[in-house]
Scaffold this motif. Sequence first.
Motif, PDB file in Angstrom:
ATOM      1  N   GLY A  67       0.805  -1.216   0.000  1.00  0.00           N
ATOM      2  CA  GLY A  67       0.000   0.000   0.000  1.00  0.00           C
ATOM      3  C   GLY A  67       0.834   1.261   0.000  1.00  0.00           C
ATOM      4  N   ASN A  92      -9.308   8.206  -5.230  1.00  0.00           N
ATOM      5  CA  ASN A  92      -8.551   8.241  -3.978  1.00  0.00           C
ATOM      6  C   ASN A  92      -9.475   8.266  -2.766  1.00  0.00           C
ATOM      7  OD1 ASN A  92      -6.030   8.244  -5.231  1.00  0.00           O
ATOM      8  ND2 ASN A  92      -6.016  10.463  -5.458  1.00  0.00           N
ATOM      9  N   VAL A  95     -11.295   4.893  -2.347  1.00  0.00           N
ATOM     10  CA  VAL A  95     -10.446   3.846  -1.767  1.00  0.00           C
ATOM     11  C   VAL A  95     -10.382   3.982  -0.258  1.00  0.00           C
ATOM     12  CG1 VAL A  95      -8.059   3.047  -1.585  1.00  0.00           C
ATOM     13  CG2 VAL A  95      -9.065   3.442  -3.825  1.00  0.00           C
ATOM     14  N   PHE A  96     -10.217   5.226   0.217  1.00  0.00           N
ATOM     15  CA  PHE A  96     -10.097   5.443   1.654  1.00  0.00           C
ATOM     16  C   PHE A  96     -11.442   5.288   2.365  1.00  0.00           C
ATOM     17  CE2 PHE A  96      -9.298   8.543   5.285  1.00  0.00           C
ATOM     18  CZ  PHE A  96      -8.632   7.600   6.043  1.00  0.00           C
ATOM     19  N   PRO A 100     -14.387  -1.213   5.230  1.00  0.00           N
ATOM     20  CA  PRO A 100     -13.817  -2.565   5.194  1.00  0.00           C
ATOM     21  C   PRO A 100     -14.809  -3.629   5.620  1.00  0.00           C
ATOM     22  CG  PRO A 100     -12.270  -1.029   6.195  1.00  0.00           C
ATOM     23  CD  PRO A 100     -13.559  -0.294   6.043  1.00  0.00           C
ATOM     24  N   VAL A 119      -5.081  -7.102   0.951  1.00  0.00           N
ATOM     25  CA  VAL A 119      -5.751  -6.042   0.190  1.00  0.00           C
ATOM     26  C   VAL A 119      -6.337  -4.999   1.130  1.00  0.00           C
ATOM     27  CG1 VAL A 119      -7.720  -5.542  -1.297  1.00  0.00           C
ATOM     28  CG2 VAL A 119      -6.221  -7.460  -1.824  1.00  0.00           C
ATOM     29  N   LEU A 120      -7.015  -5.427   2.177  1.00  0.00           N
ATOM     30  CA  LEU A 120      -7.605  -4.464   3.104  1.00  0.00           C
ATOM     31  C   LEU A 120      -6.535  -3.679   3.851  1.00  0.00           C
ATOM     32  CD1 LEU A 120     -10.760  -6.067   4.753  1.00  0.00           C
ATOM     33  CD2 LEU A 120     -10.613  -4.230   3.091  1.00  0.00           C
ATOM     34  N   LEU A 123      -5.265  -1.104   1.366  1.00  0.00           N
ATOM     35  CA  LEU A 123      -6.253  -0.031   1.203  1.00  0.00           C
ATOM     36  C   LEU A 123      -6.260   0.901   2.404  1.00  0.00           C
ATOM     37  CD1 LEU A 123      -9.288  -1.999  -0.303  1.00  0.00           C
ATOM     38  CD2 LEU A 123      -7.797  -0.394  -1.497  1.00  0.00           C
ATOM     39  N   TYR A 126      -3.110   3.343   2.059  1.00  0.00           N
ATOM     40  CA  TYR A 126      -2.851   4.074   0.812  1.00  0.00           C
ATOM     41  C   TYR A 126      -3.155   5.561   0.928  1.00  0.00           C
ATOM     42  CZ  TYR A 126      -3.781   6.023  -3.777  1.00  0.00           C
ATOM     43  OH  TYR A 126      -3.819   6.853  -4.859  1.00  0.00           O
ATOM     44  N   GLY A 185      -6.845  -2.944   9.189  1.00  0.00           N
ATOM     45  CA  GLY A 185      -7.348  -3.534   7.958  1.00  0.00           C
ATOM     46  C   GLY A 185      -7.259  -5.051   7.961  1.00  0.00           C
TER      47      GLY A 185
END
Length: 519
Positions: A67, A92, A95-96, A100, A119-120, A123, A126, A185
Amino acid sequence: MARVPTGLRNFAILLLIWEIAGRMDLVASGALPGFSEILIRLWEDRADYPRHIWATLYASGVGFLIGNAIALIAGVAFAMSPTLLRIFRGVNIAVFALPPIAIAPILVLTLSDMAPRIVLAALAVYFVTMTATVIGISQSDNRASDLVKAYGGSRWRILWLVQLRSALPTITTGFQIAAPNAVLGAILAEFGGGGRWGLGTYLLGSLGRGEPDRLWGIGLIATAIAGLGYLFFALISRRLLGATRAVTLNTATPLGDAVSASPFKRVLMLMGIVSLPFLLWWAFIVLTGVPAMIAKTPFGVIDYLLFAKTAPVAQEKLLQALSETLPITFAGMAAGIGFAFLLAISTRLFPNAIRAFMPVALVTQTMPLVALTPLLVLIFGRGTSLTLWVTISVTFFPAFVTLAQGIALVPRSAQDLPRAYGASAWQEMRIVTIPASLPYLFAATRLTVPRALLGVMIAEWLATGRGLGNLLNQSRGYLDFGMIWTVAFVSVLLSVVLYQLVVAIERKVLRRLGMQTAE
């Protein structure tokens, strides 16, 4: 005799108060066990932890690296191309702002092994690091860049010699916030059904046993993992701050968006900003081959909410949930930012008091929400006070770290000037420090918008049984995938709207002050 460090003394006092309160069952009839009782339970459960810790540590660590690598590349690209930043702004934020707890079950169904957790975790880190990179580069001193340019330096040379060096303290501050986010995450993915091992899985299996000492033990282990990551980058940030501190204020910073685009180009850019997140959404479903029963395209969500036979019922449920979630979100966000602002100012005015408070603040930040919320239920119950407390706790600390970094970067010489003319510490703060750190105040506000909504939804999901979080939890139980995707879409849409509102206010205020915006 050597003097005991203030931080160590405060920590010892905190543990002593905790032990006394726990042993005497002063908090909610034993909901907070004594610290020694938690340690004893940790020792009794020691055989359970190694595999759970390794699974969470692996997923959060790999996600943190992936990330942040993507975030740094994207941050540099966005800082060098404001047009690219505007085009990807919607992506952007989306994504944030993705909840989750909404996408974890979908990732578990579409990905295998540790991939959903990684992935989580990626994310989760990021947006924070990407934003810190853009802010750090955009707030570099243009006079140093002009000097390199005058000697024939290229755009990349300026980036390498001036802007990235100037941005290092801000980027490492982003890493401080990102480290606990990565752990959160990974645990959220475990909590959503991602595998046999992991602290989230262990916590979920222990919730119904009525053993507060075990719950606190799991929470403290998760806090230790997140806290070590935070402290590691805090030490790096402190070293880099001294190596990159400016000598004077950057009076040469130009306004952003100096050249206005034509109406036609602005319309095209707006279309790209709006459509790109939906195109990526559709592409994800197509490329992963998710079954149509589970996956909902943008058109599928619109049909579910507006045209299907069950649309009126879905609309009623959604509006009822929004009426319960939004007020507490606004209240918690305002309280968290206000508390962070006062706390950041106090780092200069009352440094000893802040150092005494920091151990408590650090625990509330580094303990992942899904580990903290069940413990708070034991103390505060399942009412609105719990949701408000969780929201404030998850918003104030990232905002405080960002604001404190901005205040720390204000040059000492600029602060000494008003004091030389007899200004008090508060007058100097009002005239110089606060205006100079305004970009960081707006950056902190942008960071807290999605976090406030996520905090409320997690509290609703795990505890209160109201609002969007509860609607999401019920929809998972009923396998109502249309509502799951709808709640995710609505939560992202709310975050984007609030974010854009903050950006509009920021642009207006900073332009009036002659400062650069870092959208």
